[in-house]
Design an enzyme around this catalytic site. Structure first.
Site, short mmCIF file in Angstrom:
data_model
loop_
_atom_site.label_atom_id
_atom_site.label_comp_id
_atom_site.label_asym_id
_atom_site.label_seq_id
_atom_site.Cartn_x
_atom_site.Cartn_y
_atom_site.Cartn_z
N LYS B 75 -11.08 31.21 -13.82
CA LYS B 75 -9.76 31.39 -14.42
C LYS B 75 -9.84 32.62 -15.31
O LYS B 75 -10.85 32.83 -15.99
CB LYS B 75 -9.44 30.13 -15.24
CG LYS B 75 -8.04 30.08 -15.85
CD LYS B 75 -7.86 28.77 -16.64
CE LYS B 75 -6.45 28.59 -17.18
NZ LYS B 75 -6.28 27.30 -17.88
N SER B 150 -2.11 24.94 -16.24
CA SER B 150 -2.14 26.38 -16.22
C SER B 150 -3.21 26.98 -15.30
O SER B 150 -3.11 28.15 -14.94
CB SER B 150 -2.37 26.91 -17.64
OG SER B 150 -3.65 26.51 -18.10
N SER B 174 -4.35 21.05 -17.89
CA SER B 174 -4.37 22.29 -17.12
C SER B 174 -5.42 22.38 -16.02
O SER B 174 -5.40 23.30 -15.22
CB SER B 174 -4.54 23.48 -18.06
OG SER B 174 -3.33 23.76 -18.70
#
Ligand SMILES: [Mg+2]
Ligand SMILES: [Zn+2]
Lengths: 94, 484, 482
Positions: B75, B150, B174
């Site tokens: 990420k 996310s 997330s």
């Protein structure tokens, strides 16, 4: 709990966010509705409840007082938008 | 099966038998990425050249094991030395860290190969990856739907076979929610289990690093590498890390599983509820003891979360001021304007909204009513879980209220979007480990089941998740991507 | 200052703690390095960076707390103090808000023979900010430069109660606090380098009034003199404003050393709403009593005890004792000299007189002086046995200060030896009397001046080396025989 434009301006000033008039209006509405939702917490009596700031039962985490070399100046300044004489250059304060 | 479709442990076996090489795997991964990522749009940055060079180097050394020679995705919230780290924000669009985050560094030390940096909601604020400053990522199962967020890029990349595994972060769901939306395994460990050092902070008391994988075995393998005390993170805990792979015995006989009635309410899609209930029956068939419990303060977790998280975020994101790195407005005549204008230009809508909310909740006159109140409610929520874990080994629930929704469907209304986190947020508030594993389909989209364990009880999660996997085949389904 | 008003002063002192590395990272705290050469991503506030607390900083805080009679908290935590400034890299300062490490306490000051007890409200740990250098004048420069070497240096902020009533008391408090920090060995206390800084809260009120007046906070007080002058100026300004019927505005003011005035720092942008909240990146502290006891046992003698010892043992005055206990180096010099030459008053006089004067003139610290205790003791011995006169001693001392040579060598080189030998002086006295019969007659006629003339002639003839006391006695004897 409705947020006024003035309150939005005050918070934006605290948070150093420049907002235009439209944004102020939208934030006033959106933040008001979020705050209204958050008001739900007031249903819960919490007198005598100890606030929980740190979830872990961990205390006294230390490092020894030892020096290690930092980051070379050129390297740490490499991301800076403006540099002069090995320092970060910023516009005047006032 | 082609190389890009395999799990870490399958690749590892081929490597150790010298039936393939790190270079072949890495090449296969990049040809897959080039084939599908135009549609999935999971990556912000690709590091192909460096990856191929690293693969050759590993092949030259000829020693494989764990994740040596296996490509991975991060990420774009994990700082990577010499590789642009944007947090999907304009304000960090050109930021190149001089350091590797501890978790990423451990993967690199174990000879994992970075394929690239993955899309996300800006500063991890969002539940759909639509809040990325650059572009939305699509759900590989249906390109008209979101991958969740996310860590949407990480989930989508693993689901689309673009990487065998990827790291994400989970502040309010997330990792678990996108894992659920994309039909992969996603684990958020106990707060303090994995170092947060070098991971760009959203809400420090809630953020935790975790991993996406194609199956539970891979997830355990990665956790064995990234877990443990980091002297650079005062909140990482100095407890021994068990061998998580050792808990994969498929045996849940006598395991006490609780399902909280508050997590099976109207508002949670009935088909999603149905899938979880079937899974619970499966557990009973496997010898587990399943019972209903109550987590009475559940409905207060989300409002309390939005106060705590945004308050911390308002401070964490204050450092983006245009002085030392990141976007700067050069027109400003003085430094105060420079701050305000740089931040206004650099941050997206949702980030500004949360900074505003958090600043307000902490501001003079409102601290007690909002922030302090939320901390007290946080205590009540944590106590709810403690009571259940005094009697049970595991809590099971849906991961998200629905399957993946359509791109653009919820973006206009912040509160509706926030509701996505209603089943995952309480776990962050209590700092507990939780995992989402595939357990069914609805509307052709994967449904995720959330397993929650007691603090540092990751082994229990692995044990239960692995047993479920052994007795079902949900984890074997992959989206049928049309390769253009 | 005024018959009609009383001044009320409280001080906030920031002391940089004497650790090798910064409070939350391993960068050096050494002073004077090139800009941004003692920095890392942590103290430069880079994304993803986390603080780890330096244990030594906590030790220093406990030590100081004990020296200031404070209660050491059993539980304390850190908080974030949020505000934007270019030299504050995270845009929050890690500090302590509602649970400081030291609570309460006091220290006693003596001004003009009067003792005052000044309460300590609290002392808390925090990190220093970086340094903002304005190119040219702050009001006209278009740019400033940021150096983060100082960012993250540990600070102890010590807040006093508003218990001081004059600028002199404020200065005495600051001096006493400095000596305590020096004796506890927790800070260098170099005001000129900024390792000891002071903000003064000043208000005035009519005599007899109980309620405190509106206060202003004066920043940028980087010397004792500045502290004293700024408070005097500010108190006067407030009194005059009140006399003129004006209202005092609560505000931050800065001290302009050059112009000798305080100036408002107000700007319309400044809304002080620091939004403190618990620092989530740092677990709280539990300071068990064993830890406190261990620190207590390791504490060296503090200035208060040392001063009492000097008064009890050697009969020094409070004033002299305070001066000698200004710093541990001072006291060490005194103790070492006294071990070699047991006249406390003489040692004290020389230390506080010529030594202090020369140190100040040369901007030096006592520990750096070439004059060592052994040299001073030897010089005092030579003075006592008559080898040199008091006047010669001054010359010897100045030479020792410059060269560090021992007094014997200096005396020899400069030919400073005092003639204290009656056998060599008497013929000279005879000669001078015989050569001046008229003056002798004057003396016999009762003219006192005549005696002085003979002394002058003798001293001149011996180039000032004759022992004046001896000359005096010999001459008297000789003249009385006439
Ligand atoms: Mg302070
Ligand atoms: Zn540093």
């Amino acid at each position: 709990m409705a947020l006024t434009i003035k309150e939005v301006e005050y918070v934006a000033q605290l948070a150093r966010l420049q907002l235009n008039e439209d944004e102020k209006q939208i934030f006033a509405e959106q933040l008001s509705s979020i705050l209204e939702y958050v008001e739900k917490l007031n249903e819960l009596p919490t007198d005598g409840v100890e606030p929980l700031a740190h979830i872990l039962p961990v205390y006294n985490v230390f490092r020894a007082d030892e020096i290690r070399p930092g980051t070379p100046r050129e390297e740490i300044l490499a991301n800076a938008p403006l540099v002069e004489e090995g320092q970060y250059k910023v516009p005047k304060i006032m | 099966m082609e190389l890009h479709q395999l799990t870490i442990h399958e690749l590892q076996e081929l490597l150790s038998r010298k039936e393939t090489s790190a270079l072949e795997i890495t090449q296969a991964i990049f040809s897959r990425i080039h084939a599908v990522d135009k549609q999935v749009r999971a990556f912000i940055t690709l590091t192909e050249e460096e990856a191929l060079a690293k693969a050759r180097e590993i092949d030259n050394q000829g020693e494989y094991g764990r994740i040596a020679g296996i490509p991975l995705g991060l990420k774009d919230i994990f700082c990577t030395r010499g590789v642009k780290t944007t947090c999907a924000s304009r304000i960090l669009e050109n930021f190149v860290p001089t350091y590797d985050s501890t978790a990423a560094g451990k993967l690199f030390a174990d000879k994992g190969i970075l394929a690239g940096k993955l899309n996300m909601d800006e500063f991890a604020m969002g539940s759909s990856t639509e809040q990325s400053a650059f572009f939305s990522t699509c759900n590989p199962w249906d390109f008209t739907r979101v991958p969740g967020g996310s860590s949407g890029g990480s989930a989508a990349a693993v689901a689309a076979d673009e990487v065998p595994f990827a790291l994400g972060t989970d502040t309010g769901g997330s990792i678990r929610q996108p894992a659920s939306f994309c039909g992969v395994v996603g684990l958020k460990p106990t707060y303090g289990r994995v170092s947060r050092w070098g991971v760009i902070a959203y809400a420090s008391s809630l953020d935790q690093v975790g991993t996406f994988a194609k199956d539970v075995r891979d997830c355990a393998l990665v956790m064995n590498i990234i877990s443990g005390k980091d002297p650079l993170d005062s909140t990482s805990v100095d407890l021994p890390v068990p061998d998580y792979s050792a808990s994969l015995d498929g045996n849940v006989k006598g395991m006490k599983i609780a399902y909280p009635r508050e997590y099976f309410q109207p508002g949670i899609d009935s088909q999603v509820q149905e899938a979880i209930k079937k899974a619970l029956i499966k557990y009973e068939e496997m010898g587990a003891i399943v019972d209903e419990v109550s987590l009475p303060h559940s409905e207060y977790a989300l409002p309390a979360y939005y106060l705590v998280a945004t308050a911390e975020a308002s401070a964490n994101l204050a450092r983006y001021d245009g002085v030392r790195y990141g976007l700067r407005d050069f027109e400003a005549a003085n430094v105060i304007d420079m701050f305000s204008r740089s931040r206004a230009e650099g941050f997206g809508e949702e980030v500004k909204r949360r900074i505003m909310l958090g600043s307000y909740a902490l501001s003079s006159g409102y601290y007690d009513a909002y922030y302090l109140k939320a901390l007290k409610v946080r205590r009540l929520i944590a106590d709810d879980f403690s009571k259940v874990f005094a009697k049970f080994d595991l809590i099971v629930s849906p991961t998200a209220p629905t399957v993946a929704f359509k791109i653009g469907e919820q973006i206009g209304d912040p509160l509706t979007l926030y509701m996505n986190d209603i089943l995952t947020v309480p776990i962050n508030m209590a700092g507990l480990p939780a995992m989402s594993i595939p357990c069914g389909f609805h509307e052709g989209m994967p449904v995720g089941m959330q397993l929650v364990g007691p603090a540092f009880g990751e082994s229990t999660l692995f044990k239960a998740a692995f047993a479920f996997e052994q007795n079902t085949d949900f984890h074997t389904f992959r989206p049928a991507l049309e390769v253009k | 200052m005024s018959k009609d008003y009383e001044v009320v002063i409280g001080l906030e002192v920031h002391a940089e703690l004497k650790t090798k590395s910064k409070i939350f990272c391993a960068c050096s705290t050494a002073f004077g390095a090139e800009p941004n050469t003692q920095v890392c991503p942590v103290c430069s506030g880079f994304p993803g960076m986390l603080p780890v607390l330096n244990e030594k900083a906590v030790d220093c805080a406990i030590k100081t707390g004990l020296a200031l009679n404070s209660e050491i908290a059993e539980f304390c935590k850190f908080d974030r103090k949020n505000y934007f400034y270019p030299d504050l890299p995270k845009a929050y300062q890690i500090s302590q808000y509602d649970l400081p490490i030291c609570k309460g306490g006091y220290l006693d000051i003596d001004v003009e023979g009067e003792r005052t007890r000044v309460g300590i409200t609290r002392a808390h740990l925090e990190e220093d900010a970086g340094k903002l250098v304005h190119q040219g004048d702050i009001t006209t420069t278009p740019f400033s430069l940021v150096d983060l070497n100082r960012s993250g240096v540990p600070l102890l902020e010590i807040v006093s109660e508003p218990d001081m009533r004059s600028a002199q008391q404020a200065r005495a408090y600051m001096e006493k606090l400095r000596s305590i920090l020096l004796f506890a060995d927790v800070s260098d206390c170099k005001m000129e380098e900024g390792s000891l800084r002071c903000d003064a809260n000043v208000s005035v009120r009519p005599w007899g009034e109980q309620k405190l007046g509106t206060r202003t906070e004066i920043k940028n007080l980087n010397s004792f003199r500045a502290l004293e002058r700024a408070i005097e100026y500010e108190a006067k300004r407030q009194m005059e404003a009140l006399e003129d019927g004006e209202v005092i505005v609560q505000e931050t003011r800065t001290w302009d050393e050059g112009k000798g005035v305080t100036r408002s720092m107000r700007s319309k942008e400044e809304a002080h709403d620091y939004r403190y909240f618990p620092e989530p990146d740092l677990p709280p502290l539990r300071i068990d009593r064993d830890w406190v006891d261990t620190v207590r046992k390791s504490m060296p003698e503090m200035p208060v005890q040392a001063g009492q010892r000097l008064m009890d043992q050697y009969g020094l005055s409070q004033y002299d004792a305070d001066l000698i206990t200004q710093s541990p180096q001072n006291l060490k010099f005194f103790d070492e000299t006294l071990a070699l030459y047991a006249d406390a008053k003489a040692v004290s006089n020389w230390m506080m007189g010529d030594l202090t004067r020369l140190l100040n003139q040369n901007g030096m610290e006592i520990q750096d002086a070439k004059v060592k205790p052994a040299l001073l003791a030897e010089m005092l011995r030579l003075m006592a046995d008559g080898t040199i006169s008091g006047k010669m001693a001054k010359t010897v001392f100045e030479e020792m200060f410059v060269s560090g040579l021992d007094p014997q060598t200096i005396i020899k080189e400069k030919g400073l030896v005092q003639i204290s030998d009656a056998n060599s002086l008497l013929p000279l006295i005879d000669e001078i009397i015989n050569n001046n019969p008229k003056v002798l007659q004057d003396y016999k006629n009762g003219k006192e001046k005549a005696f002085g003339f003979f002394i002058g002639q003798i001293m001149k003839a011996t180039k000032g080396q004759a022992n004046p006391e001896m000359v005096n006695n010999l001459l008297k004897e000789r003249l009385n025989r006439e």
